[in-house]
Design a protein around this motif. Structure first.
Motif, mmCIF file in Angstrom:
data_model
loop_
_atom_site.group_PDB
_atom_site.id
_atom_site.type_symbol
_atom_site.label_atom_id
_atom_site.label_comp_id
_atom_site.label_asym_id
_atom_site.label_seq_id
_atom_site.Cartn_x
_atom_site.Cartn_y
_atom_site.Cartn_z
ATOM 1 N N ASN A 1 -11.313 9.525 4.520
ATOM 2 C CA ASN A 1 -12.639 9.805 4.102
ATOM 3 C C ASN A 1 -12.299 8.620 2.935
ATOM 4 O O ASN A 1 -12.981 9.167 1.569
ATOM 5 C CB ASN A 1 -11.940 10.334 3.884
ATOM 6 N N ILE A 2 -12.046 7.850 2.855
ATOM 7 C CA ILE A 2 -11.631 6.799 2.050
ATOM 8 C C ILE A 2 -12.345 5.213 2.545
ATOM 9 O O ILE A 2 -11.897 4.790 3.611
ATOM 10 C CB ILE A 2 -10.429 6.216 1.315
ATOM 11 N N THR A 3 -13.205 4.585 1.105
ATOM 12 C CA THR A 3 -13.639 2.927 2.116
ATOM 13 C C THR A 3 -13.046 2.466 1.269
ATOM 14 O O THR A 3 -12.278 2.009 -0.123
ATOM 15 C CB THR A 3 -15.190 2.974 1.388
ATOM 16 N N PHE A 4 -12.332 1.123 1.635
ATOM 17 C CA PHE A 4 -12.250 -0.017 0.527
ATOM 18 C C PHE A 4 -12.621 -1.344 1.181
ATOM 19 O O PHE A 4 -13.794 -2.310 1.821
ATOM 20 C CB PHE A 4 -10.774 -0.125 1.878
ATOM 21 N N ASP A 5 -12.077 -2.213 -0.699
ATOM 22 C CA ASP A 5 -12.542 -3.572 -0.906
ATOM 23 C C ASP A 5 -11.468 -4.316 -0.883
ATOM 24 O O ASP A 5 -10.274 -3.596 -1.652
ATOM 25 C CB ASP A 5 -13.974 -3.950 -1.640
ATOM 26 N N TRP A 6 -11.545 -5.487 -0.135
ATOM 27 C CA TRP A 6 -10.092 -6.002 -0.367
ATOM 28 C C TRP A 6 -10.466 -7.178 -1.462
ATOM 29 O O TRP A 6 -11.649 -8.920 -0.516
ATOM 30 C CB TRP A 6 -10.264 -6.385 1.609
ATOM 31 N N LEU B 1 -7.091 12.615 -2.970
ATOM 32 C CA LEU B 1 -7.983 13.454 -1.831
ATOM 33 C C LEU B 1 -8.602 15.070 -1.524
ATOM 34 O O LEU B 1 -9.236 15.402 -1.256
ATOM 35 C CB LEU B 1 -7.773 12.641 -0.467
ATOM 36 N N THR B 2 -7.116 15.765 -2.261
ATOM 37 C CA THR B 2 -7.400 16.651 -2.402
ATOM 38 C C THR B 2 -8.374 17.505 -3.343
ATOM 39 O O THR B 2 -8.757 18.756 -3.088
ATOM 40 C CB THR B 2 -5.706 17.393 -2.421
ATOM 41 N N GLY C 1 0.666 -1.269 0.183
ATOM 42 C CA GLY C 1 0.188 0.048 0.260
ATOM 43 C C GLY C 1 1.262 0.865 0.015
ATOM 44 O O GLY C 1 0.280 2.473 -0.264
ATOM 45 N N GLU C 2 1.953 1.411 0.131
ATOM 46 C CA GLU C 2 2.950 2.612 0.209
ATOM 47 C C GLU C 2 2.823 3.485 -1.009
ATOM 48 O O GLU C 2 2.474 4.791 -0.664
ATOM 49 C CB GLU C 2 4.224 2.173 0.168
ATOM 50 N N ILE C 3 2.698 2.918 -2.232
ATOM 51 C CA ILE C 3 2.870 3.532 -3.343
ATOM 52 C C ILE C 3 1.278 3.281 -3.624
ATOM 53 O O ILE C 3 0.850 5.260 -4.425
ATOM 54 C CB ILE C 3 3.338 3.063 -4.311
ATOM 55 N N GLU C 4 0.419 3.411 -3.047
ATOM 56 C CA GLU C 4 -1.298 3.336 -3.420
ATOM 57 C C GLU C 4 -2.127 4.634 -2.602
ATOM 58 O O GLU C 4 -2.693 5.456 -2.693
ATOM 59 C CB GLU C 4 -2.211 2.084 -3.537
ATOM 60 N N LEU C 5 -1.188 5.256 -1.889
ATOM 61 C CA LEU C 5 -1.670 5.939 -0.440
ATOM 62 C C LEU C 5 -1.494 6.704 -0.839
ATOM 63 O O LEU C 5 -2.171 8.236 -0.702
ATOM 64 C CB LEU C 5 -0.657 5.446 0.775
ATOM 65 N N PHE C 6 0.374 7.046 -1.325
ATOM 66 C CA PHE C 6 0.638 8.025 -2.385
ATOM 67 C C PHE C 6 -0.535 9.344 -3.037
ATOM 68 O O PHE C 6 -0.703 10.256 -2.876
ATOM 69 C CB PHE C 6 1.711 8.250 -2.590
ATOM 70 N N PHE C 7 -0.500 8.294 -3.836
ATOM 71 C CA PHE C 7 -1.931 8.236 -5.126
ATOM 72 C C PHE C 7 -3.144 8.873 -4.394
ATOM 73 O O PHE C 7 -3.625 10.247 -4.747
ATOM 74 C CB PHE C 7 -2.275 7.749 -5.796
ATOM 75 N N LEU C 8 -3.653 7.789 -3.077
ATOM 76 C CA LEU C 8 -5.052 8.030 -2.737
ATOM 77 C C LEU C 8 -5.219 9.487 -2.188
ATOM 78 O O LEU C 8 -5.727 10.431 -2.140
ATOM 79 C CB LEU C 8 -5.071 7.287 -1.731
#
Length: 305
Positions: free
Chosen positions: A115-120, A84-85, A73-80
């Motif tokens: 403010n993010i919901t997830f499906d895994w 969010l902005t 998730g490190e890279i994906e969280l940067f994008f997310l």
């Protein structure tokens, strides 16, 4: 590669998911890939993705995101966090075949976006597509970061991802550049980690033969599919000095095994080992007594028309 050498090649790293995860995590610990991606995200991601989605997406209250091969998730969280902005509500579906990496990602989100919901989804891309093809889910943004190495049919995978976009949606596919770093190593030694049979003669995972793809394969596939795209790139470095130490170490073996995508490459035929180490060193820069392997990553950006 000689037939006599092929028979003694170490087996592909994909045949042992636990060892793959261990080698992957070590590779991340000795590299600046995360820092390089964060810098690239800060400087480039908004222009390539966020601003275009703001212009293209006007009638949805919640941004829908799909991550393919999301890892920990490190890279994906940067994008997310960048998304969010401009999009205060995001729902993201995370597709990752490693249960261990998926659990690590799930632990990270507690300290991140609220403010993010997830499906895994603990699946390969093929498994995810097969499971959800009847649902016809569509997404505004899809990221496939360093995951196209592992799909069985590249054209089919890229077409499936493109079809999952809403009109105006954006697909980002990142992969190592051809003829540099990893791309140079794998093109020079195409059999590394891609044997169809293991040393004991048992069939290997179907995915073990496809990991040598680089940006050249993505270029070719998108052109065949007649899908327009453009690219951007960044360079990352991995401190792999221990690969060249005369004294064998677990750290050196992990780094070498991830570079070659094999298990126990130190035990490969001596001539092959020396040739591969020499090729790896050609992609390195030396700083003092340390060796840094340099590899360039290319991102393809595709907008659904």
């Amino acid at each position: 590669m000689l037939e006599s050498e092929k028979s003694t090649m170490p087996r592909p790293i994909f045949t042992d998911p636990a060892y793959y995860t261990k080698a992957f995590n070590y590779s991340m610990s000795i590299g600046d890939n995360i820092e390089a991606v964060q810098k690239w995200t800060d400087e480039k991601f908004c222009g390539h993705v966020v601003e275009k989605l703001v212009a293209n997406i006007t009638d949805d209250k919640q941004l829908r995101v799909l991550g393919v091969g999301s890892g920990s998730g490190e890279i994906e969280l940067f994008f997310l966090n960048k998304l969010l902005t401009k999009f205060p509500k995001i729902h993201t579906c995370v597709v990752e075949p490693s249960a261990t990496l998926l659990e690590t990602y799930q632990a990270k989100i507690k300290a991140h976006a609220t403010n993010i919901t997830f499906d895994w989804e603990n699946h390969t891309l093929e498994g995810f597509v097969e499971k959800h093809h009847k649902n016809n889910h569509k997404y505004h943004f899809i990221s496939a970061i360093n995951s196209m190495y592992y799909v069985k049919d590249l054209n089919e995978a890229l077409q499936s991802l493109y079809d999952m976009l809403v009109p105006g949606g954006i697909l980002q596919v990142a992969i190592t550049a051809d003829f540099t770093g990893y791309g140079k190593l794998w093109r020079t030694f195409p059999d590394l980690g891609s044997e169809t049979l293991s040393q004991d003669g048992s069939p290997e995972s179907d995915s073990s033969s496809s990991h040598h793809r680089d940006s050249g394969y993505i270029h070719d596939s998108l052109r065949q599919l007649q899908i327009p795209y453009y690219t951007d790139d960044y360079t990352c470095n991995y401190k792999i000095t221990k690969c060249f130490d005369e004294k064998e170490s677990e750290e050196g073996n992990l780094a070498l095994d991830f570079l070659t995508h094999t298990i126990g490459f130190r035990n490969a035929p001596k001539d092959l080992l020396q040739q591969v180490l020499a090729c790896i060193k050609e992609s390195c820069v030396q700083r003092g007594d340390q060796w840094f392997f340099q590899s360039r990553n290319v991102s393809f950006f595709i907008t659904k028309t």
